[in-house]
Write a protein that holds these residues in place. Structure first.
Motif, mmCIF file in Angstrom:
data_model
loop_
_atom_site.group_PDB
_atom_site.id
_atom_site.type_symbol
_atom_site.label_atom_id
_atom_site.label_comp_id
_atom_site.label_asym_id
_atom_site.label_seq_id
_atom_site.Cartn_x
_atom_site.Cartn_y
_atom_site.Cartn_z
ATOM 1 N N LEU A 160 -3.052 -5.301 -4.903
ATOM 2 C CA LEU A 160 -2.952 -3.844 -4.900
ATOM 3 C C LEU A 160 -2.816 -3.312 -3.473
ATOM 4 O O LEU A 160 -1.957 -2.465 -3.196
ATOM 5 N N ALA A 161 -3.614 -3.816 -2.566
ATOM 6 C CA ALA A 161 -3.529 -3.381 -1.167
ATOM 7 C C ALA A 161 -2.166 -3.720 -0.569
ATOM 8 O O ALA A 161 -1.610 -2.937 0.215
ATOM 9 N N THR A 162 -1.617 -4.863 -0.945
ATOM 10 C CA THR A 162 -0.287 -5.233 -0.456
ATOM 11 C C THR A 162 0.751 -4.210 -0.896
ATOM 12 O O THR A 162 1.550 -3.733 -0.088
ATOM 13 N N TRP A 163 0.742 -3.864 -2.186
ATOM 14 C CA TRP A 163 1.722 -2.888 -2.688
ATOM 15 C C TRP A 163 1.476 -1.498 -2.109
ATOM 16 O O TRP A 163 2.434 -0.790 -1.793
ATOM 17 N N GLN A 164 0.225 -1.128 -1.947
ATOM 18 C CA GLN A 164 -0.076 0.174 -1.340
ATOM 19 C C GLN A 164 0.457 0.233 0.093
ATOM 20 O O GLN A 164 1.008 1.244 0.524
ATOM 21 N N SER A 165 0.322 -0.870 0.800
ATOM 22 C CA SER A 165 0.844 -0.946 2.165
ATOM 23 C C SER A 165 2.364 -0.845 2.167
ATOM 24 O O SER A 165 2.951 -0.140 3.001
ATOM 25 N N ILE A 166 3.010 -1.541 1.247
ATOM 26 C CA ILE A 166 4.471 -1.485 1.142
ATOM 27 C C ILE A 166 4.935 -0.054 0.892
ATOM 28 O O ILE A 166 5.938 0.399 1.454
ATOM 29 N N LEU A 167 4.184 0.675 0.078
ATOM 30 C CA LEU A 167 4.538 2.068 -0.226
ATOM 31 C C LEU A 167 4.133 3.045 0.878
ATOM 32 O O LEU A 167 4.472 4.216 0.811
ATOM 33 N N GLY A 168 3.393 2.560 1.858
ATOM 34 C CA GLY A 168 2.966 3.430 2.950
ATOM 35 C C GLY A 168 1.783 4.303 2.595
ATOM 36 O O GLY A 168 1.529 5.321 3.244
ATOM 37 N N ALA A 169 1.032 3.916 1.588
ATOM 38 C CA ALA A 169 -0.140 4.695 1.180
ATOM 39 C C ALA A 169 -1.257 4.528 2.199
ATOM 40 O O ALA A 169 -1.369 3.494 2.852
ATOM 41 N N ALA A 170 -2.066 5.560 2.308
ATOM 42 C CA ALA A 170 -3.223 5.475 3.191
ATOM 43 C C ALA A 170 -4.392 6.161 2.497
ATOM 44 O O ALA A 170 -4.236 7.282 2.016
ATOM 45 N N PRO A 171 -5.488 5.508 2.366
ATOM 46 C CA PRO A 171 -5.751 4.122 2.747
ATOM 47 C C PRO A 171 -5.124 3.158 1.731
ATOM 48 O O PRO A 171 -4.830 3.553 0.604
#
Length: 144
Positions: free
Chosen positions: A124-135
């Motif tokens: 989940l953190a990987t995909w959130q990072s790919i999408l540019g989500a923060a945090p």
């Protein structure tokens, strides 16, 4: 393994069936720079699905079959919705594995749930990072 343990595993298996199916859709539309990530995450869900089936069989539970098809919660037709679907998949599977941790009476099953929940949280953190989500992470993955 108690009936409650078996039901928690059956619920998690249903989420894994859905995840494997969804990753097929994700693979079709994800940015091809993400092919390795998609393949790795698909393999992880397949392995978790297979291990869950084995655990249910060993406990004497009836293992449900996967559905013939699953419906995405929104249209997926390019890389951004594909990545958002992956976020949804990992959130949903995390919720099911968290329920295993919360409901399991067996310490070994609870450990399996913790391992699976941790893996979901990392994906989940990987995909959130790919999408540019923060945090990119949340304090309690799988919390509804």
């Amino acid at each position: 393994m108690t009936t409650a343990d078996q039901q928690a595993l059956i619920d998690a298996l249903s989420a894994e069936y859905s995840a494997v199916y969804a990753y097929g859709v994700i693979a079709a539309y994800a940015n091809h720079d993400r092919d390795k990530v998609v393949a790795e995450f698909t393999a992880a869900h397949r392995a978790r699905r297979d291990a869950t089936i084995d655990a249910l069989k060993a406990s004497g539970a009836t293992v449900p079959e996967p559905a013939a098809a699953y419906t995405a919660p929104f249209p997926v037709n390019d890389p951004i919705p594909a990545a958002k679907l992956a976020v949804t998949v990992e959130s949903d599977t995390a919720a099911c594995w968290r329920a295993v941790v919360e409901r399991a009476g067996d310490p070994g099953l609870r450990r399996t749930g913790i391992d699976a929940l941790t893996e979901c949280a990392v994906r989940l953190a990987t995909w959130q990072s790919i999408l540019g989500a923060a945090p990119v992470t949340i304090a309690f993955p799988g919390q509804a």
